[in-house]
Scaffold this motif. Structure first.
Motif, PDB file in Angstrom:
ATOM      1  N   ASN A  92       0.911  -1.107   0.074  1.00 56.30           N
ATOM      2  CA  ASN A  92      -0.025   0.076  -0.043  1.00 56.30           C
ATOM      3  C   ASN A  92       0.961   1.202   0.026  1.00 56.30           C
ATOM      4  O   ASN A  92       0.385   2.236  -0.522  1.00 56.30           O
ATOM      5  CB  ASN A  92      -0.964  -0.112   1.241  1.00 56.30           C
ATOM      6  CG  ASN A  92      -2.076  -1.013   1.033  1.00 56.30           C
ATOM      7  OD1 ASN A  92      -2.286  -1.588   0.076  1.00 56.30           O
ATOM      8  ND2 ASN A  92      -2.752  -1.341   2.154  1.00 56.30           N
ATOM      9  N   SER A  93       1.985   0.990   0.554  1.00 53.65           N
ATOM     10  CA  SER A  93       2.845   2.451   0.443  1.00 53.65           C
ATOM     11  C   SER A  93       3.718   2.661  -0.880  1.00 53.65           C
ATOM     12  O   SER A  93       4.266   3.692  -0.795  1.00 53.65           O
ATOM     13  CB  SER A  93       3.857   2.132   1.621  1.00 53.65           C
ATOM     14  OG  SER A  93       4.877   1.189   1.432  1.00 53.65           O
ATOM     15  N   PRO A 187       0.571   6.258   9.217  1.00 53.21           N
ATOM     16  CA  PRO A 187      -0.478   6.774   8.953  1.00 53.21           C
ATOM     17  C   PRO A 187      -1.666   5.829   8.774  1.00 53.21           C
ATOM     18  O   PRO A 187      -1.408   4.775   7.937  1.00 53.21           O
ATOM     19  CB  PRO A 187      -0.291   7.733   7.861  1.00 53.21           C
ATOM     20  CG  PRO A 187       1.067   7.017   7.096  1.00 53.21           C
ATOM     21  CD  PRO A 187       1.777   6.382   8.402  1.00 53.21           C
ATOM     22  N   ARG A 188      -2.968   6.173   8.814  1.00 54.56           N
ATOM     23  CA  ARG A 188      -4.210   5.297   8.324  1.00 54.56           C
ATOM     24  C   ARG A 188      -4.272   5.157   6.872  1.00 54.56           C
ATOM     25  O   ARG A 188      -5.002   4.377   6.311  1.00 54.56           O
ATOM     26  CB  ARG A 188      -5.399   5.892   9.187  1.00 54.56           C
ATOM     27  CG  ARG A 188      -5.283   5.586  10.608  1.00 54.56           C
ATOM     28  CD  ARG A 188      -5.535   4.121  11.142  1.00 54.56           C
ATOM     29  NE  ARG A 188      -6.404   3.366  10.623  1.00 54.56           N
ATOM     30  CZ  ARG A 188      -7.489   3.264  11.224  1.00 54.56           C
ATOM     31  NH1 ARG A 188      -7.691   4.052  12.391  1.00 54.56           N
ATOM     32  NH2 ARG A 188      -8.478   2.419  10.630  1.00 54.56           N
ATOM     33  N   SER A 189      -3.632   6.175   6.298  1.00 54.95           N
ATOM     34  CA  SER A 189      -3.653   5.966   4.818  1.00 54.95           C
ATOM     35  C   SER A 189      -3.106   4.799   4.345  1.00 54.95           C
ATOM     36  O   SER A 189      -3.386   4.428   3.013  1.00 54.95           O
ATOM     37  CB  SER A 189      -2.999   7.199   4.053  1.00 54.95           C
ATOM     38  OG  SER A 189      -1.541   7.276   4.391  1.00 54.95           O
ATOM     39  N   ASP A 191      -3.579   1.680   5.085  1.00 54.61           N
ATOM     40  CA  ASP A 191      -4.734   0.907   5.038  1.00 54.61           C
ATOM     41  C   ASP A 191      -5.287   0.432   3.727  1.00 54.61           C
ATOM     42  O   ASP A 191      -6.001  -0.578   3.555  1.00 54.61           O
ATOM     43  CB  ASP A 191      -5.741   1.069   5.916  1.00 54.61           C
ATOM     44  CG  ASP A 191      -5.441   1.127   7.527  1.00 54.61           C
ATOM     45  OD1 ASP A 191      -4.347   0.351   7.761  1.00 54.61           O
ATOM     46  OD2 ASP A 191      -6.193   1.732   8.267  1.00 54.61           O
ATOM     47  N   ARG A 194      -2.405   2.497  -2.685  1.00 56.07           N
ATOM     48  CA  ARG A 194      -2.309   4.019  -3.556  1.00 56.07           C
ATOM     49  C   ARG A 194      -2.834   3.914  -4.903  1.00 56.07           C
ATOM     50  O   ARG A 194      -2.494   2.958  -5.732  1.00 56.07           O
ATOM     51  CB  ARG A 194      -0.772   4.439  -3.530  1.00 56.07           C
ATOM     52  CG  ARG A 194      -0.277   5.006  -2.262  1.00 56.07           C
ATOM     53  CD  ARG A 194       1.443   4.920  -2.255  1.00 56.07           C
ATOM     54  NE  ARG A 194       1.881   6.129  -3.290  1.00 56.07           N
ATOM     55  CZ  ARG A 194       2.905   6.471  -3.367  1.00 56.07           C
ATOM     56  NH1 ARG A 194       3.879   6.124  -2.689  1.00 56.07           N
ATOM     57  NH2 ARG A 194       3.177   7.394  -4.453  1.00 56.07           N
ATOM     58  N   GLU A 198      -2.917   9.233  -6.928  1.00 58.67           N
ATOM     59  CA  GLU A 198      -2.439   9.705  -5.915  1.00 58.67           C
ATOM     60  C   GLU A 198      -1.048   9.641  -6.315  1.00 58.67           C
ATOM     61  O   GLU A 198      -0.018  10.822  -6.285  1.00 58.67           O
ATOM     62  CB  GLU A 198      -2.398   8.780  -4.780  1.00 58.67           C
ATOM     63  CG  GLU A 198      -1.726   9.298  -3.686  1.00 58.67           C
ATOM     64  CD  GLU A 198      -2.163   8.269  -2.455  1.00 58.67           C
ATOM     65  OE1 GLU A 198      -1.271   8.529  -1.320  1.00 58.67           O
ATOM     66  OE2 GLU A 198      -2.847   7.338  -2.311  1.00 58.67           O
ATOM     67  N   ARG A 202       1.284  13.061  -6.374  1.00 57.68           N
ATOM     68  CA  ARG A 202       2.648  13.119  -5.704  1.00 57.68           C
ATOM     69  C   ARG A 202       3.543  13.467  -6.650  1.00 57.68           C
ATOM     70  O   ARG A 202       4.550  14.340  -6.206  1.00 57.68           O
ATOM     71  CB  ARG A 202       2.906  11.895  -4.916  1.00 57.68           C
ATOM     72  CG  ARG A 202       1.939  11.622  -3.969  1.00 57.68           C
ATOM     73  CD  ARG A 202       2.432  10.431  -3.121  1.00 57.68           C
ATOM     74  NE  ARG A 202       1.576  10.266  -2.003  1.00 57.68           N
ATOM     75  CZ  ARG A 202       1.598   9.331  -1.129  1.00 57.68           C
ATOM     76  NH1 ARG A 202       2.462   8.387  -1.185  1.00 57.68           N
ATOM     77  NH2 ARG A 202       0.555   9.158   0.070  1.00 57.68           N
TER      78      ARG A 202
END
Length: 206
Positions: A92-93, A187-189, A191, A194, A198, A202
């Motif tokens: 997810n990151s 961070p909950r982001s 979860d 991406r 997004e 970025r």
């Protein structure tokens, strides 16, 4: 036979947990929260392991097996949460187009850790056994008394109060609590994966 049966039952239970409850927990509370709770639970579980030693020493066979089963279930159920959760957080990151490279590096370092873990765990176990025999005696009557009156002296008293069997578990528990504290800062982001939008946003800001 007992060890084989025990391991087989634990394997089936862990398989069912990993295939069902883990996904429900991740969906209900989020991956980062589930990982943090699992790390904290592992810290408590590992710190409680020596209770089984005390139960065995007191001659409570049923209590010993109850604790062993409870600890094994706890560790087994927390494992899929931590391992699966870390994999999800990693994916997810990472930007979508770099997932292959990210997972390749992750796999490399994971295999290095798996190779180093037995060495570290073996050293802890060897130290625990050596300390137990040195301070508390090996139970064979071969230990040499260190006190002037023929007793085992101060070392024996220390070992009786804080048995060497606690030390490795206390170290592992501390590591889990530190990891849990670090996980709480994620961070909950993380979860959710991406999205392409997004990534583009970025890249534009960069």
């Amino acid at each position: 036979i007992d060890i084989g049966a025990f391991g087989g039952v634990m394997g089936v239970i862990i398989l069912v947990f990993a295939a069902t409850l883990f996904s429900n927990l991740a969906n209900a509370f989020g991956v980062t929260t589930a990982v943090r709770w699992a790390l904290t639970a592992n810290g408590v579980i590992y710190l409680s392991h020596p209770l089984a030693w005390y139960a065995e020493r007191a001659g409570h066979g049923a209590a010993t097996w109850t604790l062993v089963v409870a600890f094994a279930l706890g560790r087994g159920c927390m494992g899929p949460i931590v391992m699966g959760g870390v994999s999800l957080i990693l994916n997810n990151s990472a930007p979508r187009k770099h997932l292959g490279a990210v997972n390749g590096f992750a796999g490399t370092f994971t295999n290095v850790a798996r190779a180093a873990a037995p060495v570290f765990a073996g050293a802890l176990t060897a130290g625990m056994v050596h300390a137990a025999r040195t301070f508390a005696g090996d139970g064979n009557g071969d230990e040499e008394p260190s006190g002037d009156d023929g007793s085992d002296g101060f070392e024996h008293d220390v070992a009786e109060a804080v048995p060497p069997t606690w030390w490795p578990f206390a170290l592992l528990s501390t590591c889990f609590f530190l990891l849990s504290r670090m996980a709480a800062k994620m961070p909950r982001s993380l979860d959710a994966p991406r999205g392409e939008e997004e990534d583009l946003g970025r890249r534009y800001l960069d």
